[in-house]
Design a protein around this motif. Structure first.
Motif, PDB file in Angstrom:
ATOM      1  N   PRO A  85      -3.145  -2.792   3.068  1.00  0.00           N
ATOM      2  CA  PRO A  85      -3.505  -2.304   1.731  1.00  0.00           C
ATOM      3  C   PRO A  85      -3.066  -0.850   1.536  1.00  0.00           C
ATOM      4  O   PRO A  85      -2.771  -0.131   2.505  1.00  0.00           O
ATOM      5  CB  PRO A  85      -5.035  -2.404   1.712  1.00  0.00           C
ATOM      6  CG  PRO A  85      -5.379  -3.349   2.813  1.00  0.00           C
ATOM      7  CD  PRO A  85      -4.321  -3.162   3.859  1.00  0.00           C
ATOM      8  N   ARG A  86      -3.020  -0.433   0.304  1.00  0.00           N
ATOM      9  CA  ARG A  86      -2.740   0.964   0.017  1.00  0.00           C
ATOM     10  C   ARG A  86      -3.869   1.844   0.563  1.00  0.00           C
ATOM     11  O   ARG A  86      -4.987   1.386   0.759  1.00  0.00           O
ATOM     12  CB  ARG A  86      -2.604   1.183  -1.488  1.00  0.00           C
ATOM     13  CG  ARG A  86      -1.455   0.415  -2.119  1.00  0.00           C
ATOM     14  CD  ARG A  86      -1.317   0.743  -3.594  1.00  0.00           C
ATOM     15  NE  ARG A  86      -0.297  -0.080  -4.238  1.00  0.00           N
ATOM     16  CZ  ARG A  86       0.116   0.080  -5.491  1.00  0.00           C
ATOM     17  NH1 ARG A  86      -0.430   1.033  -6.250  1.00  0.00           N
ATOM     18  NH2 ARG A  86       1.044  -0.716  -6.000  1.00  0.00           N
TER      19      ARG A  86
ATOM     20  N   ARG B 215      -2.463  -5.890  -2.750  1.00  0.00           N
ATOM     21  CA  ARG B 215      -2.043  -6.185  -4.126  1.00  0.00           C
ATOM     22  C   ARG B 215      -0.881  -7.166  -4.093  1.00  0.00           C
ATOM     23  O   ARG B 215       0.050  -7.022  -3.286  1.00  0.00           O
ATOM     24  CB  ARG B 215      -1.620  -4.912  -4.855  1.00  0.00           C
ATOM     25  CG  ARG B 215      -2.720  -3.866  -4.988  1.00  0.00           C
ATOM     26  CD  ARG B 215      -2.270  -2.769  -5.935  1.00  0.00           C
ATOM     27  NE  ARG B 215      -3.235  -1.675  -5.986  1.00  0.00           N
ATOM     28  CZ  ARG B 215      -3.172  -0.682  -6.870  1.00  0.00           C
ATOM     29  NH1 ARG B 215      -2.170  -0.653  -7.758  1.00  0.00           N
ATOM     30  NH2 ARG B 215      -4.073   0.287  -6.854  1.00  0.00           N
TER      31      ARG B 215
ATOM     32  N   GLU C 201      -7.753   1.591  -0.222  1.00  0.00           N
ATOM     33  CA  GLU C 201      -8.063   0.262  -0.752  1.00  0.00           C
ATOM     34  C   GLU C 201      -8.331  -0.703   0.395  1.00  0.00           C
ATOM     35  O   GLU C 201      -7.861  -0.498   1.522  1.00  0.00           O
ATOM     36  CB  GLU C 201      -6.920  -0.246  -1.638  1.00  0.00           C
ATOM     37  CG  GLU C 201      -6.684   0.636  -2.859  1.00  0.00           C
ATOM     38  CD  GLU C 201      -5.597   0.106  -3.781  1.00  0.00           C
ATOM     39  OE1 GLU C 201      -5.308   0.757  -4.800  1.00  0.00           O
ATOM     40  OE2 GLU C 201      -5.026  -0.972  -3.491  1.00  0.00           O
ATOM     41  N   SER C 202      -9.078  -1.752   0.095  1.00  0.00           N
ATOM     42  CA  SER C 202      -9.475  -2.710   1.130  1.00  0.00           C
ATOM     43  C   SER C 202      -8.656  -3.982   1.121  1.00  0.00           C
ATOM     44  O   SER C 202      -8.616  -4.698   2.124  1.00  0.00           O
ATOM     45  CB  SER C 202     -10.961  -3.065   0.969  1.00  0.00           C
ATOM     46  OG  SER C 202     -11.777  -1.917   1.070  1.00  0.00           O
ATOM     47  N   THR C 203      -8.036  -4.301  -0.007  1.00  0.00           N
ATOM     48  CA  THR C 203      -7.324  -5.567  -0.139  1.00  0.00           C
ATOM     49  C   THR C 203      -5.876  -5.329  -0.557  1.00  0.00           C
ATOM     50  O   THR C 203      -5.514  -4.243  -1.037  1.00  0.00           O
ATOM     51  CB  THR C 203      -8.024  -6.477  -1.164  1.00  0.00           C
ATOM     52  OG1 THR C 203      -8.132  -5.784  -2.417  1.00  0.00           O
ATOM     53  CG2 THR C 203      -9.416  -6.860  -0.688  1.00  0.00           C
TER      54      THR C 203
END
Length: 449
Positions: free
Chosen positions: A189-190, A197, A193-195
């Motif tokens: 992830p970025r 894109r 962030e956790s997820t």
């Protein structure tokens, strides 16, 4: 689920349960006893599904036929054993959105992944890389890295002094060394962030396009609960000439799947989570019908994948069955499949569309109530959009998460802990209720305080 119309109190949960057209399925499952008594809240169907009350009868039928018929039960049992896996095919195909010829119940998840990778991971020239999640389930990481090691070292064993060849088993060579990491693209992830894109996944696929041989992701990430856009990822991977497959361990029986329509090349899954097949339950595999008659695909062959009409002629040459059945290596694990049939019959009766509809309401209610009590110590890392998740919500606990988890267990709440900081809660629509959700959050609030 329109959260503005909800209130965080027990009468609301009771009303939602009264209006739930699926509520009667709860009575079809055994719930574990709580130490000290009380009503259990079982939110770990993402690790092991509950036992259908009918499972014992299904298994006992096969035990009775074994007792009375012995070897003759292969053809004369109430449910003949020779074609036993076929009794599960249609119902499983409905759950994963596939055609029967594309579906087979067999082996276990990681065994199936290895069998499928033999056929669909074919590194050649510069096209040799595999794309996976950096946070993929460890078994996927191990399988992929060992496959890379097999291809790197299996065909050209290193030479020893004097021209001798080293006798090294490729699967035991550390594939991350000697260039192994160059064959693996791990998606992260970025920052902050956790997820993942979807656009970032596709960007990597397009940027590395002519070097990617395989894209292999989880349908739902085990840690974050994120459901990936499998349709878009499949299209992007195949556009650059790669094969695309998915691990559906946390997706099968949990989210909407259209393996055939999305044109996925292959997939594998286990059946002891949302499919309630029991501990160590037999897994399954999907191979798209466009590969059904491609007998030139390399595979590790076994007797049960051989043409049914000539199987018992015991010929020396392997003639694969068209479709997914041709990847079988062993005859059916009848007792395991019997237990699983009990659950599949319930799935068929309930219907995936209805289950997904309830799941979104149930998980939306859980999200709403957690938001009401959340502070800086707890945050949901699972995507908010219903189409980007199933029934699991993963909560990141800032401090003393393991302590909080143990407090919940002590109060009869069955959730699970994943290092380093996540508690996962999965309200399964087949057997969990809105009252379960309300009770869980009330106890969570008490534990936080």
């Amino acid at each position: 689920m329109p959260q503005t119309n909800l209130k965080p109190n027990e009468p609301v949960a009771q009303t939602l349960d009264e209006r739930d057209p699926m509520k009667h399925f709860r009575e079809r499952f055994h719930f574990p006893a709580v130490v000290g008594g009380g009503e259990p809240v079982y939110f770990t169907g993402n690790s092991l599904g509950l036992m259908p009350k009918t499972a014992r009868g299904y298994v006992e039928q096969e035990l009775a036929d074994w007792e009375k018929l012995a070897v003759d039960a292969h053809v004369n049992a109430t449910n003949p054993w020779l074609p036993y896996h076929e009794f599960l095919t249609d119902q499983t195909a409905h759950i994963i959105g596939a055609m029967p010829i594309e579906t087979v119940v067999m082996n276990s998840l990681t065994v199936n992944l290895h069998l499928l990778l033999v056929s669909f991971y074919r590194p050649e020239g510069k096209r040799r890389k595999i794309v996976i999640e950096k946070g993929a389930f460890p078994s996927d990481q191990y399988a992929v890295k060992s496959q890379i090691g097999f291809h790197q070292y299996g065909s050209e064993p290193p030479a020893l002094a004097g021209g001798q060849v080293a006798n090294l088993a490729p699967s035991f060579r550390p594939p991350a060394r000697a260039g192994g990491s160059d064959w693996l693209i791990e998606l992260s992830p970025r920052d902050g962030e956790s997820t993942l894109r979807t656009e970032d996944i596709i960007d990597v696929i397009e940027r590395e396009g002519d070097e990617i041989a395989l894209v292999l992701l989880g349908g739902v990430n085990y840690y974050t609960g994120q459901a990936f856009d499998m349709k878009a990822i499949t299209a992007a991977g195949q556009k650059i000439g790669a094969v695309v497959g998915f691990d559906l361990a946390h997706a099968a029986g949990n989210i909407e799947l259209k393996m055939h329509d999305w044109d996925v090349d292959f997939a594998a899954w286990c059946s002891y989570k949302y499919l309630n097949g029991g501990p160590g339950a037999v897994g399954g595999a999907f191979i798209h019908e466009r590969h059904a008659n491609n007998f030139d695909l390399p595979r590790f062959a076994g007797w049960w994948g051989h043409d049914k009409a000539s199987r018992f002629l015991m010929g020396p040459e392997f003639q694969p069955i068209p479709g997914a059945e041709g990847w079988q290596v062993s005859n059916p694990a009848v007792l395991q499949m019997a237990a699983m049939r009990a659950s599949l019959d319930i799935f068929e009766e309930a219907g995936m569309d209805a289950l997904i509809k309830k799941s979104r309401k149930l998980t939306g209610y859980l999200e709403f109530l957690i938001d009401k009590i959340a502070d800086e110590s707890i945050s949901i890392i699972t995507p908010r959009a219903p189409e980007q998740r199933g029934c699991q919500l993963s909560m990141n606990i800032k401090d003393d998460g393991k302590v909080l988890y143990e407090k919940l267990l002590a109060k009869g709440i069955s959730v699970d802990w994943r290092e380093p900081s996540v508690i996962r809660a999965a309200p399964v629509p087949l057997y969990n209720s809105f009252a379960d959700v309300h009770r869980f959050v009330e106890i969570l609030k008490d534990c936080l305080n």
